[in-house]
Write an enzyme that holds these catalytic residues in place. Structure first.
Site, PDB file in Angstrom:
ATOM      1  N   GLY A  98      19.029  45.463 -58.703  1.00 34.73           N
ATOM      2  CA  GLY A  98      17.870  44.615 -59.292  1.00 34.73           C
ATOM      3  C   GLY A  98      17.318  44.091 -57.976  1.00 34.73           C
ATOM      4  N   GLU A 119      25.310  44.736 -51.226  1.00 33.23           N
ATOM      5  CA  GLU A 119      24.078  45.362 -51.606  1.00 33.23           C
ATOM      6  C   GLU A 119      23.443  46.043 -50.526  1.00 33.23           C
ATOM      7  OE1 GLU A 119      23.098  42.770 -55.653  1.00 33.23           O
ATOM      8  OE2 GLU A 119      21.925  42.304 -53.536  1.00 33.23           O
TER       9      GLU A 119
HETATM   10  C1  A5P Z   1      22.443  40.108 -56.555  1.00 26.75           C
HETATM   11  O1  A5P Z   1      22.859  39.501 -55.401  1.00 26.75           O
HETATM   12  C2  A5P Z   1      20.801  40.216 -56.272  1.00 26.75           C
HETATM   13  O2  A5P Z   1      20.470  40.692 -55.237  1.00 26.75           O
HETATM   14  C3  A5P Z   1      20.477  40.811 -57.757  1.00 26.75           C
HETATM   15  O3  A5P Z   1      20.014  42.097 -57.583  1.00 26.75           O
HETATM   16  C4  A5P Z   1      19.069  40.044 -58.040  1.00 26.75           C
HETATM   17  O4  A5P Z   1      19.375  38.643 -57.783  1.00 26.75           O
HETATM   18  C5  A5P Z   1      18.449  40.519 -59.322  1.00 26.75           C
HETATM   19  O5  A5P Z   1      19.086  39.877 -60.312  1.00 26.75           O
HETATM   20  P1  A5P Z   1      18.808  39.788 -61.711  1.00 26.75           P
HETATM   21  O6  A5P Z   1      18.722  41.085 -62.162  1.00 26.75           O
HETATM   22  O7  A5P Z   1      19.818  39.094 -62.530  1.00 26.75           O
HETATM   23  O8  A5P Z   1      17.458  39.095 -61.924  1.00 26.75           O
END
Ligand code: A5P
Length: 240
Positions: A98, A119
């Protein structure tokens, strides 16, 4: 509301959830037999992993995976997805994750869920990073969402002062019990607020990442491949 997105405004948390599930499911359908897959983190990635688990249970799909957080590791393990040690591989075929914000140049802010460092490492060794978002995450300009910065605990107050002395507004992320939030790597997070959005993300990236003690920022540049956008009505668009 975010700039330029009037046509995309969502009404309820349920709308958002439908959009996230739709895009997570669409991304799970992209995974092919034999792939080594990076599993993202967050509520949208959660749906991707859930649908990927269902595919591996209901078909002959065989994959291996690496997860970007302890949360996603747990979900994958519980669902029976085989996980490999990151230190035994050099690349991944695909990562699905995401984002908190993405602009039309596919520059992103990530790390709202605290997993930015893993990530970024995993995205950087992936042949393609597929980004899955609901429609509210697509912005004209980054910086409505605070920029997470992962820093080491040593001299953390000093690091915050240095960030503030450079003109940034930010503070430590805290837990609901008012403790300093700890990442999976045992580090802290400073969330930086941009009162007028982020005018020059590349410059801010250079400035912030050059401060000793900063491990990584939540800016993700030149990493996003296909960007899938889920809509509340269950349809999924591909960002042109
Ligand atoms: C996690 O550390 C983030 O980089 C997520 O990918 C990002 O916050 C998106 O999260 P949601 O899908 O919960 O909005």
């Amino acid at each position: 509301m975010r700039e330029g997105l009037k046509q995309f405004q969502m009404k309820t948390p349920q709308d958002k959830d439908h959009a996230k599930e739709a895009v997570g499911k669409a991304a799970a359908a992209l995974i092919q037999n034999g792939m080594l897959v990076g599993l993202g983190t967050g509520s949208t990635a959660h749906y991707f992993i859930q649908h990927l688990i269902e595919r591996t249970r209901n078909s002959d799909l065989k994959i291996n995976a690496v997860a970007t957080s302890e949360r996603s590791t747990h979900q994958a393990r519980e669902g029976g997805i085989p996980l490999v040690d990151i230190n035994t591989i050099t690349h991944l075929d695909i990562t699905v994750d995401g984002a908190d914000e993405i602009d039309h140049q596919k520059r992103m802010i990530k790390g709202g869920g605290g997993a930015l460092l893993r990530e970024k490492i995993i995205a950087s060794i992936s042949h393609e990073m597929v980004v899955i978002i609901d429609e509210e995450k697509l912005v004209d300009r980054l910086g409505h969402f605070p920029l997470p910065i992962e820093i080491v605990p040593f001299a953390h107050q000093l690091t915050l002062s240095r960030i503030k002395n450079l003109g940034y507004q930010g503070n430590f992320r805290k837990t609901s019990s008012n403790e300093l939030y700890l990442t999976d790597n045992g580090n802290y997070i400073i969330d930086i607020h941009f009162p007028n959005c982020c005018q020059s993300p590349e410059k801010d990236q250079d400035t912030l990442s050059s401060i000793p003690g900063v491990v990584e920022t939540g800016f993700f540049f030149h990493l996003a491949g296909r960007v899938l956008i889920g809509k509340a009505d269950g349809t999924v668009l591909l960002l042109p």
